[in-house]
Design an enzyme around this catalytic site. Structure first.
Site, PDB file in Angstrom:
ATOM      1  CE  LYS A  84       2.293  -0.241 -36.841  1.00  0.00           C
ATOM      2  NZ  LYS A  84       3.048   0.013 -35.610  1.00  0.00           N
ATOM      3  NE  ARG A 118      -0.227  -2.611 -33.259  1.00  0.00           N
ATOM      4  CZ  ARG A 118       0.969  -2.450 -32.747  1.00  0.00           C
ATOM      5  NH1 ARG A 118       1.516  -3.427 -32.047  1.00  0.00           N
ATOM      6  NH2 ARG A 118       1.662  -1.351 -32.951  1.00  0.00           N
ATOM      7  CG  ASP A 157       5.889  -1.618 -25.347  1.00  0.00           C
ATOM      8  OD1 ASP A 157       6.741  -1.947 -24.505  1.00  0.00           O
ATOM      9  OD2 ASP A 157       4.681  -1.890 -25.216  1.00  0.00           O
ATOM     10  CD  GLU A 168      -3.089  -0.569   2.303  1.00  0.00           C
ATOM     11  OE1 GLU A 168      -3.014   0.521   2.929  1.00  0.00           O
ATOM     12  OE2 GLU A 168      -3.884  -1.473   2.595  1.00  0.00           O
ATOM     13  N   GLY A 227       9.763  -3.965 -31.782  1.00  0.00           N
ATOM     14  CA  GLY A 227       9.505  -4.826 -32.922  1.00  0.00           C
ATOM     15  C   GLY A 227       9.182  -4.030 -34.174  1.00  0.00           C
TER      16      GLY A 227
END
Length: 362
Positions: free
Chosen positions: A242, A244, A272, A89, A275
Site C-alpha cells: 500500500k 500512504r 484507526d 485540571e 480505511g
C-alpha cells in the site's frame, strides 16, 4: 539506638517487625539445601492476595480491564480519588498507604489521548511522592507510538517523548502490549516488558477452524507480526503493498501472494479509521479470496471506522479489550472482543515475583 535511627516495617512473610531491613528475630534458617533464603524469596508471599506489598491502581481510561486483571490476580483494585476541577485540571489522591509497595498502574492512553496520558503522569507522581517501592506502568495501548521516527522534515518523535515523560514522572518499569514498532522499547531508559496479544488471538482463530487459511499483512511494516502469527497457525502468508498518501489516508496497491479461493485473515496492530482495513478487504476479494476476516490488538476505531466496518464485506473483526469499544461499535455483531486480562495478570504476577515473563510469549 535512638528513635531517629530506627525504622520499623512489617515483613510480608513473618509479620514480625524489622529495623532498617534487619529483623529482630534470628537469622533465617537454611533451606533443605543448606543455603539461606534469598532476599527475593523472603519478600514473596504464598498468595498475592495476602501480599501487603503488592497493589494495582488504575485511571479512568479502561477501568473494566483493570477490574478483570485484579479479579484474575486475586487482589482488590487500589482505592484512589480521581476528579477534575471546573477548568479540566486533574486531581488524583491515593486513599491507601503505598509506602514500600510494588505498585502497578493500569492506564491505556486511548481517546482522549492527551487527557489519559496526563492522568497517568499525575498518578505516577502521586505514587512517587507517597514513597511507593516500585512503580510499573501497565499500558495495554501506548498512545503516540505511530510517530516513532522522522519520516518527514521537521516532525516530532512522540514515541520517544512519551517514554521520557513516563521516566521523568517516576516510573521504574513499563509493561506494554503490541507496540506499533518493537524498537520503541529502546526509547525507554527503564526496563520494558513487551507483550503480544497473539496468544489470545491465535487461540480464538484456531478454534474457528477456518479452512484454507492465509494470514495477510496489510503493509510491509507488519510482515514480522503476520509471519509470527502464520507460523503459529502453520498457514501461508500474503502481503498487501500500500501507499500512504496522507495521515489516515491510504491507497491499496497490490497483493503479494496467492489468496485465490482461500480464507484470508488480515492481521494488524491498530485499526484507526479502518480505511486501510476496508481497502485491504476489497483488494483481497478482487484477487479471488473466498472469505476475509481480520484481527487487531488495539481497536482505536476513530471517525467513520465503525460505519466502514459494518458496511464492509468483512466476515468478522476480532479485537482485544486493550481499549474499551465505543458504544456504536458494541452494537456491530461482526466485531468480536477478546480479553487480555489473563495475559496481563500473568505478566504482572511474573514481574512482582521476579520470574520470567518470556514464557507468556508462547
Amino acid at each position: 539506638m535512638n528513635n531517629q535511627d530506627t525504622t520499623a516495617v512489617l515483613s510480608p512473610i513473618s509479620g514480625q517487625a524489622e529495623e532498617n531491613g534487619k529483623t529482630s528475630q534470628p537469622a533465617p534458617k537454611p533451606s533443605s539445601e543448606g543455603t539461606p533464603k534469598t532476599a527475593t524469596e523472603r519478600k514473596r508471599s504464598p498468595k498475592l492476595s495476602e501480599d501487603k506489598r503488592f497493589k494495582i491502581f488504575c485511571g479512568s481510561s479502561n477501568r473494566a480491564l483493570s477490574e478483570e486483571i485484579c479479579k484474575f490476580v486475586g487482589v482488590p483494585l487500589g482505592e484512589s480519588k480521581l476528579q477534575r476541577f471546573a477548568d479540566g485540571e486533574v486531581y488524583f489522591q491515593l486513599l491507601e498507604n503505598v509506602r514500600g509497595v510494588d505498585v502497578f498502574v493500569v492506564q491505556p492512553t486511548c481517546r482522549p489521548v492527551d487527557e489519559h496520558l496526563l492522568e497517568l503522569l499525575i498518578m505516577i507522581d502521586a505514587l512517587k511522592r507517597a514513597s511507593a517501592g516500585r512503580i510499573t506502568v501497565v499500558m495495554p495501548y501506548y498512545g503516540y507510538a505511530r510517530q516513532d521516527r522522522k519520516d518527514r522534515p521537521r516532525v516530532a518523535i512522540t514515541a520517544k517523548l512519551v517514554a521520557d515523560l513516563l521516566s521523568t514522572a517516576g516510573a521504574n518499569r513499563a509493561l506494554l502490549v503490541d507496540l506499533h514498532a518493537a524498537q520503541i522499547q529502546g526509547f525507554f531508559n527503564i526496563p520494558v516488558d513487551h507483550l503480544f496479544a497473539s496468544p489470545v488471538l491465535v487461540g480464538y482463530v484456531r478454534d474457528l477452524g477456518l479452512p484454507d487459511l492465509t494470514v495477510v499483512s496489510p503493509d510491509a511494516g507488519g510482515v514480522e507480526r503476520a509471519r509470527f502469527f502464520a507460523k503459529k497457525l502453520e498457514v501461508p502468508l500474503a502481503i498487501v503493498d500500500k501507499r500512504r498518501t496522507d495521515i489516515n489516508v491510504t491507497e491499496v496497491m497490490n497483493v503479494i501472494g496467492d489468496v485465490e479461493g482461500r480464507t484470508c485473515l488480515i492481521l494488524d496492530d491498530i485499526i484507526d479509521t479502518a480505511g486501510t482495513l476496508v481497502g485491504t478487504v476489497e483488494a483481497l476479494y478482487n484477487q479471488g479470496a473466498k472469505k476475509v476476516y481480520a484481527c487487531a490488538s488495539h481497536p482505536v476505531l476513530s471517525g467513520p471506522a465503525v460505519e466502514r466496518i459494518a458496511n464492509s464485506r468483512l466476515e468478522q473483526l476480532i479485537v482485544t479489550n486493550t481499549i474499551p469499544l465505543r458504544e456504536d461499535a458494541l452494537r456491530v455483531p461482526k466485531i468480536k472482543v477478546l480479553s487480555i486480562a489473563g495475559l496481563l495478570g500473568r505478566a504482572i504476577e511474573s514481574i512482582h515475583m521476579e520470574t520470567s515473563v518470556s514464557t507468556l510469549f508462547n
